[in-house]
Design a protein around this motif. Sequence first.
Motif, PDB file in Angstrom:
ATOM      1  N   ALA A  80      18.446   4.831  -7.657  1.00  0.00           N
ATOM      2  CA  ALA A  80      19.750   4.498  -8.220  1.00  0.00           C
ATOM      3  C   ALA A  80      19.838   5.045  -9.641  1.00  0.00           C
ATOM      4  CB  ALA A  80      19.955   2.992  -8.222  1.00  0.00           C
ATOM      5  N   LEU A  81      20.897   5.783  -9.907  1.00  0.00           N
ATOM      6  CA  LEU A  81      21.119   6.347 -11.240  1.00  0.00           C
ATOM      7  C   LEU A  81      22.021   5.407 -12.039  1.00  0.00           C
ATOM      8  CD1 LEU A  81      21.818  10.038 -10.179  1.00  0.00           C
ATOM      9  CD2 LEU A  81      19.686   9.092 -11.086  1.00  0.00           C
ATOM     10  N   PRO A  82      21.747   5.242 -13.325  1.00  0.00           N
ATOM     11  CA  PRO A  82      22.619   4.384 -14.131  1.00  0.00           C
ATOM     12  C   PRO A  82      23.980   5.046 -14.339  1.00  0.00           C
ATOM     13  CG  PRO A  82      21.045   5.513 -15.530  1.00  0.00           C
ATOM     14  CD  PRO A  82      20.683   5.853 -14.108  1.00  0.00           C
ATOM     15  N   ASP A  83      25.004   4.225 -14.528  1.00  0.00           N
ATOM     16  CA  ASP A  83      26.312   4.771 -14.875  1.00  0.00           C
ATOM     17  C   ASP A  83      26.173   5.521 -16.198  1.00  0.00           C
ATOM     18  OD1 ASP A  83      27.168   3.385 -12.659  1.00  0.00           O
ATOM     19  OD2 ASP A  83      28.321   1.898 -13.775  1.00  0.00           O
ATOM     20  N   ALA A  84      26.834   6.675 -16.307  1.00  0.00           N
ATOM     21  CA  ALA A  84      26.727   7.481 -17.521  1.00  0.00           C
ATOM     22  C   ALA A  84      27.994   8.291 -17.713  1.00  0.00           C
ATOM     23  CB  ALA A  84      25.524   8.419 -17.436  1.00  0.00           C
ATOM     24  N   THR A  85      28.346   8.517 -18.984  1.00  0.00           N
ATOM     25  CA  THR A  85      29.471   9.385 -19.316  1.00  0.00           C
ATOM     26  C   THR A  85      28.920  10.648 -19.968  1.00  0.00           C
ATOM     27  OG1 THR A  85      31.000   7.552 -19.577  1.00  0.00           O
ATOM     28  CG2 THR A  85      31.588   9.616 -20.666  1.00  0.00           C
ATOM     29  N   PHE A  86      29.356  11.768 -19.467  1.00  0.00           N
ATOM     30  CA  PHE A  86      28.952  13.080 -19.960  1.00  0.00           C
ATOM     31  C   PHE A  86      30.153  13.665 -20.700  1.00  0.00           C
ATOM     32  CE2 PHE A  86      26.524  11.941 -16.291  1.00  0.00           C
ATOM     33  CZ  PHE A  86      25.238  12.330 -16.602  1.00  0.00           C
ATOM     34  N   ASP A  87      30.007  13.860 -22.017  1.00  0.00           N
ATOM     35  CA  ASP A  87      31.120  14.232 -22.874  1.00  0.00           C
ATOM     36  C   ASP A  87      30.721  15.419 -23.742  1.00  0.00           C
ATOM     37  OD1 ASP A  87      33.225  14.407 -24.665  1.00  0.00           O
ATOM     38  OD2 ASP A  87      33.125  12.310 -25.289  1.00  0.00           O
ATOM     39  N   SER A  88      31.421  16.532 -23.590  1.00  0.00           N
ATOM     40  CA  SER A  88      31.068  17.736 -24.343  1.00  0.00           C
ATOM     41  C   SER A  88      31.370  17.628 -25.833  1.00  0.00           C
ATOM     42  CB  SER A  88      31.786  18.960 -23.759  1.00  0.00           C
ATOM     43  OG  SER A  88      33.183  18.803 -23.875  1.00  0.00           O
ATOM     44  N   SER A  89      32.110  16.613 -26.258  1.00  0.00           N
ATOM     45  CA  SER A  89      32.376  16.473 -27.684  1.00  0.00           C
ATOM     46  C   SER A  89      31.211  15.786 -28.409  1.00  0.00           C
ATOM     47  CB  SER A  89      33.672  15.699 -27.928  1.00  0.00           C
ATOM     48  OG  SER A  89      33.530  14.358 -27.501  1.00  0.00           O
ATOM     49  N   ALA A  90      30.256  15.262 -27.665  1.00  0.00           N
ATOM     50  CA  ALA A  90      29.072  14.651 -28.277  1.00  0.00           C
ATOM     51  C   ALA A  90      28.149  15.756 -28.792  1.00  0.00           C
ATOM     52  CB  ALA A  90      28.343  13.793 -27.248  1.00  0.00           C
ATOM     53  N   SER A  91      27.310  15.426 -29.758  1.00  0.00           N
ATOM     54  CA  SER A  91      26.416  16.440 -30.330  1.00  0.00           C
ATOM     55  C   SER A  91      25.228  16.747 -29.439  1.00  0.00           C
ATOM     56  CB  SER A  91      25.929  16.001 -31.713  1.00  0.00           C
ATOM     57  OG  SER A  91      25.217  14.785 -31.595  1.00  0.00           O
ATOM     58  N   THR A  92      24.898  15.810 -28.530  1.00  0.00           N
ATOM     59  CA  THR A  92      23.814  16.050 -27.580  1.00  0.00           C
ATOM     60  C   THR A  92      24.293  15.742 -26.169  1.00  0.00           C
ATOM     61  OG1 THR A  92      22.957  13.816 -27.850  1.00  0.00           O
ATOM     62  CG2 THR A  92      21.971  15.524 -29.237  1.00  0.00           C
ATOM     63  N   VAL A  93      23.614  16.301 -25.210  1.00  0.00           N
ATOM     64  CA  VAL A  93      23.948  16.089 -23.809  1.00  0.00           C
ATOM     65  C   VAL A  93      23.398  14.744 -23.357  1.00  0.00           C
ATOM     66  CG1 VAL A  93      23.566  16.951 -21.463  1.00  0.00           C
ATOM     67  CG2 VAL A  93      23.847  18.560 -23.344  1.00  0.00           C
ATOM     68  N   THR A  94      24.224  13.958 -22.697  1.00  0.00           N
ATOM     69  CA  THR A  94      23.736  12.744 -22.058  1.00  0.00           C
ATOM     70  C   THR A  94      22.885  13.170 -20.881  1.00  0.00           C
ATOM     71  OG1 THR A  94      25.705  11.505 -22.672  1.00  0.00           O
ATOM     72  CG2 THR A  94      24.415  10.652 -20.823  1.00  0.00           C
ATOM     73  N   SER A  95      21.678  12.645 -20.796  1.00  0.00           N
ATOM     74  CA  SER A  95      20.813  12.968 -19.668  1.00  0.00           C
ATOM     75  C   SER A  95      20.295  11.681 -19.058  1.00  0.00           C
ATOM     76  CB  SER A  95      19.663  13.869 -20.106  1.00  0.00           C
ATOM     77  OG  SER A  95      18.889  13.234 -21.099  1.00  0.00           O
ATOM     78  N   ILE A  96      19.975  11.754 -17.791  1.00  0.00           N
ATOM     79  CA  ILE A  96      19.463  10.601 -17.061  1.00  0.00           C
ATOM     80  C   ILE A  96      18.012  10.895 -16.702  1.00  0.00           C
ATOM     81  CG2 ILE A  96      19.658   9.223 -14.963  1.00  0.00           C
ATOM     82  CD1 ILE A  96      22.658   9.945 -14.931  1.00  0.00           C
ATOM     83  N   GLY A  97      17.112  10.100 -17.235  1.00  0.00           N
ATOM     84  CA  GLY A  97      15.706  10.247 -16.905  1.00  0.00           C
ATOM     85  C   GLY A  97      15.427   9.671 -15.528  1.00  0.00           C
ATOM     86  N   VAL A  98      14.716  10.425 -14.710  1.00  0.00           N
ATOM     87  CA  VAL A  98      14.351   9.987 -13.364  1.00  0.00           C
ATOM     88  C   VAL A  98      12.833   9.901 -13.293  1.00  0.00           C
ATOM     89  CG1 VAL A  98      14.404  10.565 -10.902  1.00  0.00           C
ATOM     90  CG2 VAL A  98      16.404  11.055 -12.343  1.00  0.00           C
ATOM     91  N   ASP A  99      12.331   8.769 -12.839  1.00  0.00           N
ATOM     92  CA  ASP A  99      10.899   8.593 -12.604  1.00  0.00           C
ATOM     93  C   ASP A  99      10.728   7.978 -11.220  1.00  0.00           C
ATOM     94  OD1 ASP A  99       8.193   8.129 -12.535  1.00  0.00           O
ATOM     95  OD2 ASP A  99       8.132   6.954 -14.381  1.00  0.00           O
ATOM     96  N   LEU A 100      10.483   8.831 -10.243  1.00  0.00           N
ATOM     97  CA  LEU A 100      10.354   8.365  -8.861  1.00  0.00           C
ATOM     98  C   LEU A 100       9.148   7.461  -8.665  1.00  0.00           C
ATOM     99  CD1 LEU A 100      11.260  11.666  -6.979  1.00  0.00           C
ATOM    100  CD2 LEU A 100      12.753   9.730  -7.520  1.00  0.00           C
ATOM    101  N   ASN A 101       8.191   7.506  -9.595  1.00  0.00           N
ATOM    102  CA  ASN A 101       6.997   6.671  -9.491  1.00  0.00           C
ATOM    103  C   ASN A 101       7.311   5.185  -9.584  1.00  0.00           C
ATOM    104  OD1 ASN A 101       4.824   8.821  -9.479  1.00  0.00           O
ATOM    105  ND2 ASN A 101       5.975   9.369 -11.308  1.00  0.00           N
ATOM    106  N   THR A 102       8.524   4.844 -10.010  1.00  0.00           N
ATOM    107  CA  THR A 102       8.927   3.439 -10.096  1.00  0.00           C
ATOM    108  C   THR A 102       9.356   2.891  -8.735  1.00  0.00           C
ATOM    109  OG1 THR A 102      11.211   4.018 -10.655  1.00  0.00           O
ATOM    110  CG2 THR A 102       9.662   3.718 -12.498  1.00  0.00           C
ATOM    111  N   ILE A 103       9.405   3.758  -7.731  1.00  0.00           N
ATOM    112  CA  ILE A 103       9.785   3.338  -6.375  1.00  0.00           C
ATOM    113  C   ILE A 103       8.512   3.191  -5.546  1.00  0.00           C
ATOM    114  CG2 ILE A 103      11.037   4.001  -4.288  1.00  0.00           C
ATOM    115  CD1 ILE A 103      13.023   5.441  -6.125  1.00  0.00           C
ATOM    116  N   GLY A 104       8.300   2.009  -5.004  1.00  0.00           N
ATOM    117  CA  GLY A 104       7.069   1.682  -4.290  1.00  0.00           C
ATOM    118  C   GLY A 104       6.698   2.650  -3.177  1.00  0.00           C
ATOM    119  N   ASP A 105       7.652   2.966  -2.289  1.00  0.00           N
ATOM    120  CA  ASP A 105       7.347   3.869  -1.170  1.00  0.00           C
ATOM    121  C   ASP A 105       6.898   5.236  -1.666  1.00  0.00           C
ATOM    122  OD1 ASP A 105       7.760   2.123   0.903  1.00  0.00           O
ATOM    123  OD2 ASP A 105       9.819   2.765   1.297  1.00  0.00           O
ATOM    124  N   TYR A 106       7.523   5.715  -2.741  1.00  0.00           N
ATOM    125  CA  TYR A 106       7.146   7.022  -3.287  1.00  0.00           C
ATOM    126  C   TYR A 106       5.734   6.963  -3.866  1.00  0.00           C
ATOM    127  CZ  TYR A 106       7.073  11.190  -6.217  1.00  0.00           C
ATOM    128  OH  TYR A 106       6.722  12.373  -6.803  1.00  0.00           O
TER     129      TYR A 106
END
Length: 161
Positions: free
Chosen positions: A14-40
């Motif tokens: 599940a990815l967190p809700d996020a807003t991606f806005d080009s007027s910001a000085s940095t890119v909003t990014s979503i960190g993914v760590d599949l190791n937090t999922i038990g089956d993986y």
Amino acid sequence: GCFLVSGQFVVNYALPDATFDSSASTVTSIGVDLNTIGDYSDHKADLKRVDDLALVGEFHNNDSNAAVTVEVWIGPSGQRNIAWTGIRPGDVRLWGPLTILAGSTVTVDWNRSAGLFVGRQTLIDEIKGDGQFVLYMKSTGASFNVTLTKAALIAVIGAAK
């Protein structure tokens, strides 16, 4: 005798809700760590293949005056707070383009997502590797403001012992 045990399992990140806005000085990014999922994490050593992938969710164009076309990019290094000066070396366009009309929301389901993947192998390599990466959105145009909600990265994985 030797027994071979194989099967498939689904990783639903599940990815967190996020807003991606080009007027910001940095890119909003979503960190993914599949190791937090038990089956993986339980079957990571037995991973043989990635059979299917999907990036699903609702993409809302917050601009009520103009349509926008967006892409999702993957950054294998996991580095966050990316400057808007350009795509970093090693990052790959994962998915898109997706056009969203002004003020509209586009719901991307499994089937629609399949047609948007262009960087499948990079994601597969990350899933088979350390399972840690970042996702971010950019526009093929000059500016954009898009909110992603109810999103998930889903992988069907084959494993065997």
